[in-house]
Scaffold this motif. Structure first.
Motif, PDB file in Angstrom:
ATOM      1  N   THR A 131     -15.478  -2.054 -12.618  1.00  0.00           N
ATOM      2  CA  THR A 131     -15.313  -1.107 -11.891  1.00  0.00           C
ATOM      3  C   THR A 131     -13.813  -1.085 -10.410  1.00  0.00           C
ATOM      4  O   THR A 131     -13.777  -2.089 -10.175  1.00  0.00           O
ATOM      5  CB  THR A 131     -16.363  -0.739 -10.463  1.00  0.00           C
ATOM      6  N   TYR A 132     -12.869  -0.419 -10.416  1.00  0.00           N
ATOM      7  CA  TYR A 132     -11.803  -0.410  -9.702  1.00  0.00           C
ATOM      8  C   TYR A 132     -12.385   0.498  -8.072  1.00  0.00           C
ATOM      9  O   TYR A 132     -12.795   1.354  -8.685  1.00  0.00           O
ATOM     10  CB  TYR A 132     -10.751  -0.238 -10.543  1.00  0.00           C
ATOM     11  N   PHE A 133     -11.855   0.297  -7.289  1.00  0.00           N
ATOM     12  CA  PHE A 133     -12.431   0.773  -6.084  1.00  0.00           C
ATOM     13  C   PHE A 133     -10.586   0.687  -5.742  1.00  0.00           C
ATOM     14  O   PHE A 133     -10.172   0.394  -5.516  1.00  0.00           O
ATOM     15  CB  PHE A 133     -13.373  -0.282  -5.403  1.00  0.00           C
ATOM     16  N   VAL A 134     -10.313   2.124  -5.073  1.00  0.00           N
ATOM     17  CA  VAL A 134      -8.671   2.083  -4.390  1.00  0.00           C
ATOM     18  C   VAL A 134      -9.867   2.753  -3.251  1.00  0.00           C
ATOM     19  O   VAL A 134      -9.870   3.836  -2.330  1.00  0.00           O
ATOM     20  CB  VAL A 134      -8.770   3.621  -5.169  1.00  0.00           C
ATOM     21  N   LYS A 135      -8.993   2.207  -1.821  1.00  0.00           N
ATOM     22  CA  LYS A 135      -9.319   2.255  -0.337  1.00  0.00           C
ATOM     23  C   LYS A 135      -7.889   2.936   0.202  1.00  0.00           C
ATOM     24  O   LYS A 135      -7.003   2.963   0.183  1.00  0.00           O
ATOM     25  CB  LYS A 135      -9.601   1.163   0.615  1.00  0.00           C
ATOM     26  N   ILE A 136      -8.505   4.631   0.579  1.00  0.00           N
ATOM     27  CA  ILE A 136      -7.622   5.147   1.134  1.00  0.00           C
ATOM     28  C   ILE A 136      -7.805   5.550   3.110  1.00  0.00           C
ATOM     29  O   ILE A 136      -8.560   5.528   3.331  1.00  0.00           O
ATOM     30  CB  ILE A 136      -7.952   6.619   0.836  1.00  0.00           C
TER      31      ILE A 136
ATOM     32  N   PHE B 251      -1.765  10.183  -9.827  1.00  0.00           N
ATOM     33  CA  PHE B 251      -2.964  10.844  -9.386  1.00  0.00           C
ATOM     34  C   PHE B 251      -1.951   9.838  -7.732  1.00  0.00           C
ATOM     35  O   PHE B 251      -1.998  10.873  -7.328  1.00  0.00           O
ATOM     36  CB  PHE B 251      -4.096  10.548  -9.447  1.00  0.00           C
ATOM     37  N   GLU B 252      -2.815   8.491  -8.356  1.00  0.00           N
ATOM     38  CA  GLU B 252      -2.180   7.273  -6.918  1.00  0.00           C
ATOM     39  C   GLU B 252      -0.532   7.473  -6.831  1.00  0.00           C
ATOM     40  O   GLU B 252      -0.488   7.870  -5.159  1.00  0.00           O
ATOM     41  CB  GLU B 252      -2.589   5.866  -7.159  1.00  0.00           C
ATOM     42  N   GLN B 253       0.351   7.650  -7.527  1.00  0.00           N
ATOM     43  CA  GLN B 253       1.683   7.850  -7.097  1.00  0.00           C
ATOM     44  C   GLN B 253       1.562   9.298  -6.374  1.00  0.00           C
ATOM     45  O   GLN B 253       2.178   8.840  -5.265  1.00  0.00           O
ATOM     46  CB  GLN B 253       2.689   8.165  -7.839  1.00  0.00           C
TER      47      GLN B 253
ATOM     48  N   MET C 258       0.591  -1.197  -0.027  1.00  0.00           N
ATOM     49  CA  MET C 258      -0.067   0.181  -0.143  1.00  0.00           C
ATOM     50  C   MET C 258       0.761   1.512   0.324  1.00  0.00           C
ATOM     51  O   MET C 258       0.560   2.162   0.123  1.00  0.00           O
ATOM     52  CB  MET C 258      -0.526   0.262   1.533  1.00  0.00           C
ATOM     53  N   ASN C 259       2.367   1.155  -0.125  1.00  0.00           N
ATOM     54  CA  ASN C 259       3.046   2.178  -0.001  1.00  0.00           C
ATOM     55  C   ASN C 259       3.952   2.385  -1.214  1.00  0.00           C
ATOM     56  O   ASN C 259       3.771   1.461  -2.095  1.00  0.00           O
ATOM     57  CB  ASN C 259       3.439   2.945   0.944  1.00  0.00           C
ATOM     58  N   GLU C 260       4.590   3.479  -2.131  1.00  0.00           N
ATOM     59  CA  GLU C 260       5.067   3.665  -3.292  1.00  0.00           C
ATOM     60  C   GLU C 260       5.877   2.809  -3.467  1.00  0.00           C
ATOM     61  O   GLU C 260       6.901   1.880  -4.280  1.00  0.00           O
ATOM     62  CB  GLU C 260       5.361   4.735  -3.418  1.00  0.00           C
TER      63      GLU C 260
ATOM     64  N   THR D 146       1.948  12.046  -0.427  1.00  0.00           N
ATOM     65  CA  THR D 146       1.705  12.704   0.838  1.00  0.00           C
ATOM     66  C   THR D 146       1.366  11.443   1.897  1.00  0.00           C
ATOM     67  O   THR D 146       1.161  12.512   3.431  1.00  0.00           O
ATOM     68  CB  THR D 146       0.174  13.700   0.591  1.00  0.00           C
ATOM     69  N   GLY D 147       2.136  10.455   2.077  1.00  0.00           N
ATOM     70  CA  GLY D 147       1.701   9.991   3.062  1.00  0.00           C
ATOM     71  C   GLY D 147       0.159   8.699   3.200  1.00  0.00           C
ATOM     72  O   GLY D 147       0.347   7.467   4.456  1.00  0.00           O
ATOM     73  N   LEU D 148      -0.549   8.862   1.936  1.00  0.00           N
ATOM     74  CA  LEU D 148      -1.938   7.595   2.255  1.00  0.00           C
ATOM     75  C   LEU D 148      -1.356   6.427   2.172  1.00  0.00           C
ATOM     76  O   LEU D 148      -0.389   6.872   0.943  1.00  0.00           O
ATOM     77  CB  LEU D 148      -3.084   8.627   1.671  1.00  0.00           C
ATOM     78  N   GLU D 149      -1.709   5.840   2.003  1.00  0.00           N
ATOM     79  CA  GLU D 149      -1.995   4.701   2.474  1.00  0.00           C
ATOM     80  C   GLU D 149      -3.007   4.019   0.980  1.00  0.00           C
ATOM     81  O   GLU D 149      -4.004   4.166   1.435  1.00  0.00           O
ATOM     82  CB  GLU D 149      -1.854   3.565   3.451  1.00  0.00           C
ATOM     83  N   LEU D 150      -2.929   3.137   0.197  1.00  0.00           N
ATOM     84  CA  LEU D 150      -3.811   2.796  -0.609  1.00  0.00           C
ATOM     85  C   LEU D 150      -4.548   1.501  -0.694  1.00  0.00           C
ATOM     86  O   LEU D 150      -3.026   0.581  -0.923  1.00  0.00           O
ATOM     87  CB  LEU D 150      -3.985   3.417  -2.445  1.00  0.00           C
ATOM     88  N   GLU D 151      -5.325   0.379  -1.148  1.00  0.00           N
ATOM     89  CA  GLU D 151      -5.254  -0.571  -1.761  1.00  0.00           C
ATOM     90  C   GLU D 151      -6.005  -0.226  -2.762  1.00  0.00           C
ATOM     91  O   GLU D 151      -7.227   0.062  -2.242  1.00  0.00           O
ATOM     92  CB  GLU D 151      -5.996  -1.139  -0.101  1.00  0.00           C
ATOM     93  N   ILE D 152      -5.873  -1.179  -3.325  1.00  0.00           N
ATOM     94  CA  ILE D 152      -6.437  -1.073  -4.763  1.00  0.00           C
ATOM     95  C   ILE D 152      -7.697  -2.748  -4.808  1.00  0.00           C
ATOM     96  O   ILE D 152      -7.130  -3.767  -4.861  1.00  0.00           O
ATOM     97  CB  ILE D 152      -6.144  -0.813  -5.934  1.00  0.00           C
TER      98      ILE D 152
END
Length: 874
Positions: A128-133, A104-106, A27-29, A111-117
């Motif tokens: 449909t894709y879902f990007v959880k933040i 955009f996701e990068q 979930m991080n870069e 900014t420190g947000l964690e993503l899970e796609i």
């Protein structure tokens, strides 16, 4: 979540495949390589074997034991604060949008947000894709300081406030105190990450309420390159918030939907609470009219066959209409007395005072909410002052901001003037169109009145209903229903046009956009909903002329006349139909429309029943509340407020109908917000904004309209003039009033084109006016009684307005905007906050000095030891 053994086996398999492990948990870069990100965004072809492996793993979980309401990442620890969704695009711009989404996701990860796609193959529609933040602690504390969010530092020692005046009367109808105030009161201070020890942080995961968390995430999203507001246009992203729970039946708490929505529900609840007092008084006035209806001398004379039955009235239309007897309006005169009696004046004055008390007490309630929600030092919501993407995109000039000293988009006034002129012309055109439609309805009433009159006179089957269904009442009711349908159609079309024209003005900020739209919509709604009531109250029957010299609309249709009992009963019918119809239609639309759309969307989406219908997918299939959702709610409430105040003298039951509607409305609004709409982004608001100014304007106008209704639409002033100046019967002063209020016309003076075709054996007919008889030298001119009545009407208006305005100003002066107890609590809290901060800093300074002195002593001791060693070595 499922069978632990199966879960462990699947996790072990996933650990064997580094690619899939990074896809599921990275979930991080650093943990998500560019190749894998490209796989998630652009959906490169995947082998059937790998796809089948994915499906087998998904189906190995026990579906009945999985939580479809999960609000966490797959690790079950990190909470979902925001969800973005986008649909796989197969158009020619798909690759460009995919690259922008990837960038955009990068940027979000930076900014420190964690993503899970969630891959589109997991979704119900397969597209449909879902990007959880998730916002980790460091991000939350950083931006909480940036936004100046206040957080608790110590539990408050201020005793609870005493009950608000009159609140005990409605205590059984209110929610329990534990529900309205689930948390204790705290002293608060603006959060700073360098002084975290000062704040009451028991659990980092629950320290920031969900409304604050999604406000922070939304703030980051809106300021990230390719921000969320223009993300839909650039790469098809939609936003939705995953809801924690739907157990709240009354979304008042500011920690879930935010203060802006909570303020609306507080206002609606307080307005409903105050309506209960007006409804009780209005019902009492109606009951008085009902009890005194049979003792009304005017109705008795009209219904008396020897009085009303012997009075021949002049025809109500030219040629087709015949002469008629006054006692045919017997029932109408009795019904008119229900609303046109002595209590009408009292209720009009009472409502003028009530509206002042409502607005003054609302300011106090608003001040209490500001204090309870920590909005005392509130600065305008940054989301509202943020530049709109449309404005930035259209700007070709830059100008230095005098405050920030930074270059920002600027649009000269001359470039927006054409759109301002177009906007003004559009609003004026639609307001004129409303007037034209009202005139068309008047023409309909004039043209069909003769048809109704001749038809009901010729048909024997209508003789049994003619006593209560007269041509006047039939025409009035059908015209009111037609007018209501026209109002709804015009309102539907204008809503779309006003939104479009406001966008074309290119407002700079969201606040400017909302203010501009509010002005347009309210002006139109005011003319659209109230114009017909103004016509009946102040114009109908006032410029009719007299037999032989009637006034004509467009030289074709004779002007409408009021019933011999006055136009008040027609105004009551008009107000009842429009007000009740709007409220019923509005509640049905608010409840049925989103429910049907959501049902249809779910029905289309649920094509793969073996898949887990997750929380974010459920929310994705809901309607969007939108940035203007509250705008329409306020508009509906303010429109109802106009019906309750502007014309209430003609219909004392209006507050009761509004009260019953609001009891349903507040539940419908809460239900649709918690079940039928995606959770809106939490926003702060310390007041109801520009709507408060509109309410004040309508309150002032209502005093004038009700005074004019009592004077010119009601029959009270003519009756009082007759009672004190013209009555000759000391025992029954009102005897003979009906005959006195009717003038005499000589049938021979009728022009040939207006007289009825059939000849009659009587020589005169009567009509409603104060004019000299045919035998007088000044025949058909207004007599002295007319001028006496007119002078009495103008005197009543001046006296009533001055009395009510004097009481209003006195009440506004006596009732403070902020209650003294709230002021004292604010001062106490500020004092305690400063003291707590001072004690904290002083304690921290002492610790630092103690540590410094200890370190200094150690350094001195070391230096002395070194010196001794050097001496011994020598």
């Amino acid at each position: 979540m499922g069978d632990p053994d199966v879960l462990e086996m699947v996790q072990e398999e996933e650990r064997l495949s580094n690619l899939e492990a990074e896809y599921v948990f990275g979930m991080n870069e650093q943990s998500l390589s560019s190749r894998e990100t490209s796989f998630l965004i652009s959906e490169e072809p995947v082998s059937a074997k790998r796809f089948n492996l994915f499906l087998r793993r998904r189906l190995m979980f026990k579906k009945d034991e999985q939580s479809k309401d999960s609000i966490f990442f797959r690790d079950g620890i990190r909470q979902i604060d925001f969800v973005l969704s986008y649909v796989d695009d197969i158009k020619k711009e798909a690759e460009l949008k995919a690259e922008r989404r990837k960038e955009f996701e990068q940027n979000l990860r930076k900014t420190g947000l964690e993503l899970e796609i969630e891959d589109k193959r997991n979704s119900e529609d397969g597209r449909t894709y879902f990007v959880k933040i998730h916002a980790p602690w460091e991000v939350l504390v950083t931006y909480a300081e940036v936004l100046g969010i206040k957080m608790p530092i110590k539990e408050s020692d201020i005793p609870p406030a005493e009950n608000i005046p009159f609140s005990y009367m409605l205590g059984p109808l209110k929610l329990p105190k534990k529900v309205r105030h689930p948390r204790p009161e705290y002293f608060t201070a603006q959060f700073t990450r360098h002084r975290q020890e000062l704040f009451l942080i028991e659990d980092e995961s629950s320290f920031f309420p969900s409304s604050m968390r999604n406000r922070i995430v939304y703030y980051i999203l809106s300021r990230c390159p390719f921000g969320i507001e223009d993300g839909k246009k650039k790469f098809g992203i939609e936003r939705l918030l995953t809801s924690n729970t739907y157990s709240s039946a009354y979304p008042l708490h500011d920690n879930y939907f935010g203060e802006k929505i909570a303020m609306y529900f507080v206002f609606l609840g307080f307005y409903t609470e105050m309506l209960s007092f007006a409804a009780i008084v209005g019902l009492a006035c109606f009951i008085y009219g009902l009890l005194s209806m049979h003792n009304n001398s005017n109705s008795s004379e009209i219904c008396d066959p020897t009085i009303g039955g012997q009075i021949i009235m002049c025809p109500l239309c030219d040629q087709v209409c015949d002469y008629w007897r006054l006692n045919t309006t017997c029932l109408a005169s009795k019904i008119s007395h229900l609303f046109d009696n002595e209590s009408t004046v009292f209720f009009a004055i009472f409502m003028g005072i009530w509206v002042t008390l409502f607005l003054e007490f609302w300011k106090q309630r608003q001040a209490r909410m500001e204090y309870e929600w920590d909005l005392v030092d509130f600065e305008e919501e940054q989301q509202q002052l943020q530049l709109r993407p449309e404005f930035e995109a259209m700007c070709k000039h830059r100008k230095m901001n005098a405050v920030t000293k930074e270059m920002e988009p600027y649009m000269p006034l001359w470039s927006r003037l054409p759109w301002y002129f177009l906007s003004g012309a559009t609003v004026t055109f639609w307001m004129a169109l409303v007037i034209a439609c009202m005139v068309a309805v008047i023409v309909y009433r004039l043209s069909v009145f003769a048809t109704f009159a001749s038809f009901m006179e010729s048909e024997a089957s209508f003789k049994h209903v003619k006593s209560f269904l007269t041509p006047q009442i039939t025409t009035s009711l059908s015209g009111s229903c037609l007018n209501f349908i026209v109002i709804l159609i015009l309102n539907f079309i204008y809503e779309k046009i006003s939104v479009w024209i406001t966008k074309m003005e290119i407002p700079r900020t969201y606040q400017e956009y909302e203010s501009s739209l509010t002005l347009k919509m309210f002006l139109f709604q005011f003319v659209n909903f109230y114009s017909s009531c103004f016509y009946v109250a102040f114009f109908k029957g006032k410029f009719v002329g007299y037999p032989g010299k009637y006034t004509y609309l467009f030289h074709a249709w004779r002007s409408e006349e009021c019933d011999p009992g006055g136009c008040l009963i027609e105004l009551t019918a008009q107000l009842t139909i429009i007000m009740t119809g709007k409220q019923i239609f509005g509640n049905i639309k608010e409840a049925i429309y989103p429910m049907v759309l959501n049902w249809w969307r779910r029905r289309k989406a649920r094509t793969n029943s073996e898949k887990l219908y997750s929380r974010w997918e459920q929310d994705h299939d809901l309607e969007t509340f939108g940035s203007l959702g509250l705008f329409y709610e306020y508009l509906e409430t303010v429109t109802q407020f106009g019906f309750v105040t502007l014309f209430v003298a003609s219909f004392p039951l209006a507050p009761l109908l509004a009260l019953l509607n609001n009891i349903i409305e507040i539940r419908v609004d809460a239900w649709k917000l918690t079940t039928q709409y995606r959770r809106p982004v939490a926003a702060k608001a310390h007041s109801i904004g520009v709507w408060q100014d509109i309410l004040y304007g309508m309150a002032v106008l209502s005093v004038a309209t009700n005074a004019f209704i009592v004077a010119f639409t009601s029959d009270i002033i003519p009756r009082l003039v007759y009672y004190y100046a013209y009555s000759t019967d000391d025992t029954q002063p009102m005897r003979g009033y009906v005959n006195d209020s009717l003038s005499t016309f000589l049938i021979a003076d009728f022009p040939n084109h207006t007289a009825p075709s059939e000849k009659r054996d009587f020589v005169t007919c009567r009509y409603r006016d104060y004019r000299y008889p045919p035998e007088d030298d000044q025949k058909y001119f207004h007599n002295m009684q007319y001028w006496h009545v007119l002078a009495a009407k103008m005197t009543f208006i001046i006296v009533m307005e001055h009395v009510v305005f004097l009481v209003k100003f006195l009440l506004a002066w006596m009732i403070p905007d902020v209650p003294k107890v709230v002021l004292d609590r604010i001062k106490r809290e500020k004092l305690m906050t400063v003291k707590i901060l001072h004690d904290f800093e002083l304690h921290k300074l002492k610790e630092n000095l103690k540590i410094s002195s200890t370190e200094l002593a150690k350094q001195v001791l070391i230096q002395e030891n070194k010196a001794q060693l050097a001496k011994s070595a020598v």
